[in-house]
Design a protein around this motif. Structure first.
Motif, PDB file in Angstrom:
ATOM      1  N   SER A 178     -12.690 -20.149 -12.997  1.00  0.00           N
ATOM      2  CA  SER A 178     -13.368 -18.851 -12.920  1.00  0.00           C
ATOM      3  C   SER A 178     -12.397 -17.764 -12.482  1.00  0.00           C
ATOM      4  N   SER A 179     -12.777 -16.536 -12.754  1.00  0.00           N
ATOM      5  CA  SER A 179     -11.944 -15.409 -12.331  1.00  0.00           C
ATOM      6  C   SER A 179     -11.826 -15.350 -10.814  1.00  0.00           C
ATOM      7  N   GLU A 180     -12.904 -15.696 -10.104  1.00  0.00           N
ATOM      8  CA  GLU A 180     -12.866 -15.671  -8.646  1.00  0.00           C
ATOM      9  C   GLU A 180     -11.861 -16.693  -8.103  1.00  0.00           C
ATOM     10  N   VAL A 181     -11.871 -17.889  -8.667  1.00  0.00           N
ATOM     11  CA  VAL A 181     -10.914 -18.919  -8.243  1.00  0.00           C
ATOM     12  C   VAL A 181      -9.488 -18.479  -8.556  1.00  0.00           C
ATOM     13  N   ALA A 182      -9.283 -17.947  -9.762  1.00  0.00           N
ATOM     14  CA  ALA A 182      -7.944 -17.520 -10.152  1.00  0.00           C
ATOM     15  C   ALA A 182      -7.435 -16.387  -9.262  1.00  0.00           C
ATOM     16  N   ALA A 183      -8.297 -15.412  -8.981  1.00  0.00           N
ATOM     17  CA  ALA A 183      -7.869 -14.249  -8.199  1.00  0.00           C
ATOM     18  C   ALA A 183      -7.601 -14.583  -6.741  1.00  0.00           C
ATOM     19  N   SER A 184      -8.222 -15.636  -6.244  1.00  0.00           N
ATOM     20  CA  SER A 184      -8.062 -15.972  -4.828  1.00  0.00           C
ATOM     21  C   SER A 184      -6.821 -16.804  -4.558  1.00  0.00           C
ATOM     22  N   SER A 185      -6.088 -17.183  -5.597  1.00  0.00           N
ATOM     23  CA  SER A 185      -5.050 -18.193  -5.420  1.00  0.00           C
ATOM     24  C   SER A 185      -3.597 -17.715  -5.381  1.00  0.00           C
ATOM     25  N   PRO A 186      -3.156 -16.718  -6.161  1.00  0.00           N
ATOM     26  CA  PRO A 186      -1.717 -16.541  -6.360  1.00  0.00           C
ATOM     27  C   PRO A 186      -0.859 -16.426  -5.108  1.00  0.00           C
ATOM     28  N   ILE A 187      -1.042 -15.409  -4.296  1.00  0.00           N
ATOM     29  CA  ILE A 187      -0.125 -15.199  -3.177  1.00  0.00           C
ATOM     30  C   ILE A 187      -0.187 -16.343  -2.174  1.00  0.00           C
TER      31      ILE A 187
ATOM     32  N   LEU B  60       3.275 -30.581  10.397  1.00  0.00           N
ATOM     33  CA  LEU B  60       2.350 -29.765  11.188  1.00  0.00           C
ATOM     34  C   LEU B  60       2.234 -28.414  10.502  1.00  0.00           C
ATOM     35  N   ILE B  61       1.006 -28.014  10.193  1.00  0.00           N
ATOM     36  CA  ILE B  61       0.732 -26.732   9.558  1.00  0.00           C
ATOM     37  C   ILE B  61      -0.024 -25.858  10.540  1.00  0.00           C
ATOM     38  N   HIS B  62       0.628 -24.812  11.018  1.00  0.00           N
ATOM     39  CA  HIS B  62      -0.020 -23.875  11.934  1.00  0.00           C
ATOM     40  C   HIS B  62      -0.923 -22.934  11.139  1.00  0.00           C
ATOM     41  N   ALA B  63      -2.089 -22.608  11.689  1.00  0.00           N
ATOM     42  CA  ALA B  63      -3.085 -21.752  11.022  1.00  0.00           C
ATOM     43  C   ALA B  63      -3.563 -22.401   9.734  1.00  0.00           C
ATOM     44  N   GLY B  64      -3.983 -23.656   9.846  1.00  0.00           N
ATOM     45  CA  GLY B  64      -4.350 -24.437   8.679  1.00  0.00           C
ATOM     46  C   GLY B  64      -5.615 -23.998   7.976  1.00  0.00           C
ATOM     47  N   ALA B  65      -6.471 -23.238   8.639  1.00  0.00           N
ATOM     48  CA  ALA B  65      -7.737 -22.842   8.019  1.00  0.00           C
ATOM     49  C   ALA B  65      -7.627 -21.559   7.212  1.00  0.00           C
ATOM     50  N   GLY B  66      -6.505 -20.864   7.309  1.00  0.00           N
ATOM     51  CA  GLY B  66      -6.344 -19.594   6.614  1.00  0.00           C
ATOM     52  C   GLY B  66      -5.975 -19.764   5.151  1.00  0.00           C
ATOM     53  N   GLY B  67      -5.672 -18.643   4.501  1.00  0.00           N
ATOM     54  CA  GLY B  67      -5.398 -18.658   3.074  1.00  0.00           C
ATOM     55  C   GLY B  67      -4.249 -19.577   2.692  1.00  0.00           C
ATOM     56  N   VAL B  68      -3.063 -19.322   3.240  1.00  0.00           N
ATOM     57  CA  VAL B  68      -1.903 -20.162   2.927  1.00  0.00           C
ATOM     58  C   VAL B  68      -2.097 -21.561   3.491  1.00  0.00           C
ATOM     59  N   GLY B  69      -2.574 -21.640   4.708  1.00  0.00           N
ATOM     60  CA  GLY B  69      -2.702 -22.927   5.387  1.00  0.00           C
ATOM     61  C   GLY B  69      -3.601 -23.903   4.669  1.00  0.00           C
TER      62      GLY B  69
ATOM     63  N   THR C  31     -10.234 -15.467   9.248  1.00  0.00           N
ATOM     64  CA  THR C  31     -10.814 -15.739   7.934  1.00  0.00           C
ATOM     65  C   THR C  31     -10.571 -17.200   7.537  1.00  0.00           C
ATOM     66  N   LYS C  32     -11.615 -17.872   7.109  1.00  0.00           N
ATOM     67  CA  LYS C  32     -11.497 -19.242   6.644  1.00  0.00           C
ATOM     68  C   LYS C  32     -11.302 -19.236   5.140  1.00  0.00           C
ATOM     69  N   GLY C  33     -10.208 -19.798   4.669  1.00  0.00           N
ATOM     70  CA  GLY C  33      -9.942 -19.814   3.251  1.00  0.00           C
ATOM     71  C   GLY C  33      -9.654 -18.416   2.748  1.00  0.00           C
ATOM     72  N   LYS C  34     -10.364 -18.004   1.698  1.00  0.00           N
ATOM     73  CA  LYS C  34     -10.063 -16.774   1.001  1.00  0.00           C
ATOM     74  C   LYS C  34     -11.286 -15.871   0.860  1.00  0.00           C
ATOM     75  N   ILE C  35     -11.010 -14.567   0.698  1.00  0.00           N
ATOM     76  CA  ILE C  35     -12.015 -13.567   0.362  1.00  0.00           C
ATOM     77  C   ILE C  35     -11.663 -13.000  -1.009  1.00  0.00           C
ATOM     78  N   VAL C  36     -12.672 -12.862  -1.880  1.00  0.00           N
ATOM     79  CA  VAL C  36     -12.436 -12.211  -3.165  1.00  0.00           C
ATOM     80  C   VAL C  36     -13.417 -11.052  -3.324  1.00  0.00           C
ATOM     81  N   VAL C  37     -12.980 -10.070  -4.077  1.00  0.00           N
ATOM     82  CA  VAL C  37     -13.815  -8.898  -4.379  1.00  0.00           C
ATOM     83  C   VAL C  37     -14.033  -8.850  -5.887  1.00  0.00           C
ATOM     84  N   VAL C  38     -15.278  -8.632  -6.277  1.00  0.00           N
ATOM     85  CA  VAL C  38     -15.651  -8.497  -7.685  1.00  0.00           C
ATOM     86  C   VAL C  38     -16.046  -7.041  -7.916  1.00  0.00           C
TER      87      VAL C  38
END
Length: 316
Positions: A122-131, A153-162, A308-315
């Motif tokens: 989906s566009s939402e999945v694609a847009a939330s991923s690149p960076i 060990l991954i610090h800040a594991g719940a965030g976007g990159v983590g 923020t847990k995971g990612k936020i996307v805007v439509v």
């Protein structure tokens, strides 16, 4: 088209929705109808005039923020020959404004940092991923070749990159420990599949001294000492926040570890690799919030909270 304009660097009050003309492509650009765009911490930093925005000269306000994007090609320049009108593409928008201009219904971008979206994504999945995902992948595939026998060990594991880094590390087969608040422990262990969790608010990192082959520091600054301390002699520690690079480089030389800094670089090859990982379900962005364009101020408040847990996307 509707777009979010930033009138000057500063607070969220400087973000305003306005009607402006849609862009036309330069000879090496495409124009996308934006179907979704991702929100990253760097967006808030750019809004404040920090990060890459601090290095730009002669910024012509108002500007349009945003980097991560997914959309459909509606126009293309005369030199563009590998995208066609109607193609669904995603990536990191790049143009001569210095900003990605994705906070809008249409944006324009050169093509070296765009790639076709797999049909099942989906566009939402694609847009939330690149960076976020490319940062994780380049840290653990390029800076360090993470292997099955490694502990990480991954610090800040719940965030976007983590959260992408945990998924990739488990895909490789490494033993993964990740830090977050206790509120995200279940997300870290059960949803993402990490092997162990650390509550960053209560942990004494002395107990983890020299414990990990690889440490991915997504926090920086006050966390640099912890990241270096927990890396085994001869191991690898990667610092991602660019505002921490100078301090990190100075401190990491005092211990027998390999120190790395990372500035993510999007290109067709990496976006192709990421597209395949998304297509196969090896990497799954966890979208904690879908927002509309008019909610952009609240979205910036959330991304600045650091929780923020995971990612936020805007439509749009």
């Amino acid at each position: 088209m509707k777009a979010v304009l930033l009138s000057e660097f500063g607070g969220i009050e400087n973000l305003k929705i306005a009607d402006i003309p849609a862009p036309d492509p330069k000879e090496d650009e495409v124009v996308l109808r934006v179907e979704a765009f991702g929100i990253n911490p760097v967006d808030a930093k750019a809004r404040q005039g920090k990060a890459f925005a601090a290095k730009l000269k002669n910024v012509n306000f108002p500007v349009i923020l945003g980097k991560d994007v997914a959309g459909t090609v509606v126009k293309k320049g005369e030199n563009v020959n590998h995208f066609e009108i109607g193609d669904r593409v995603y990536g990191v928008a790049n143009n001569d404004s210095g900003f990605g201009n994705t906070y809008a219904e249409y944006t324009h971008s050169t093509t070296e940092s765009l790639f076709k979206i797999p049909k099942n994504i989906s566009s939402e999945v694609a847009a939330s991923s690149p960076i976020a995902a490319l940062t994780a992948l380049q840290a653990l595939r390029e800076k360090v070749e993470l292997k099955k026998e490694h502990t990480i060990l991954i610090h800040a594991g719940a965030g976007g990159v983590g959260h992408f880094a945990i998924q990739y590390a488990k895909y490789v087969g490494a033993h993964v420990t990740a830090s977050s608040s206790m509120a995200n422990k279940e997300f870290i262990l059960n949803t993402l599949g990490a092997d162990a969790h650390i509550d960053y608010k209560t942990v004494n990192y002395d107990a983890y001294e020299n414990a990990f082959d690889v440490v991915l520091d997504l926090v920086g600054l006050d966390n640099i000492d912890n990241a270096i301390k927990t890396t085994k002699p001869g191991g690898d520690v990667i610092c991602v926040p660019s505002n921490s690079f100078d301090v990190f480089r100075e401190k990491v030389t005092k211990k027998n570890v390999n120190g790395h800094t990372l500035l993510m670089h999007p290109d067709n090859e990496w976006l192709c690799y990421l597209a395949n990982m998304l297509k196969k379900g090896i990497l799954v962005p966890h979208i904690s919030q879908k927002a509309a364009l008019f909610e952009i101020k609240e979205v910036h408040k959330q991304i600045e909270s650091g929780s923020t847990k995971g990612k936020i996307v805007v439509v749009p």
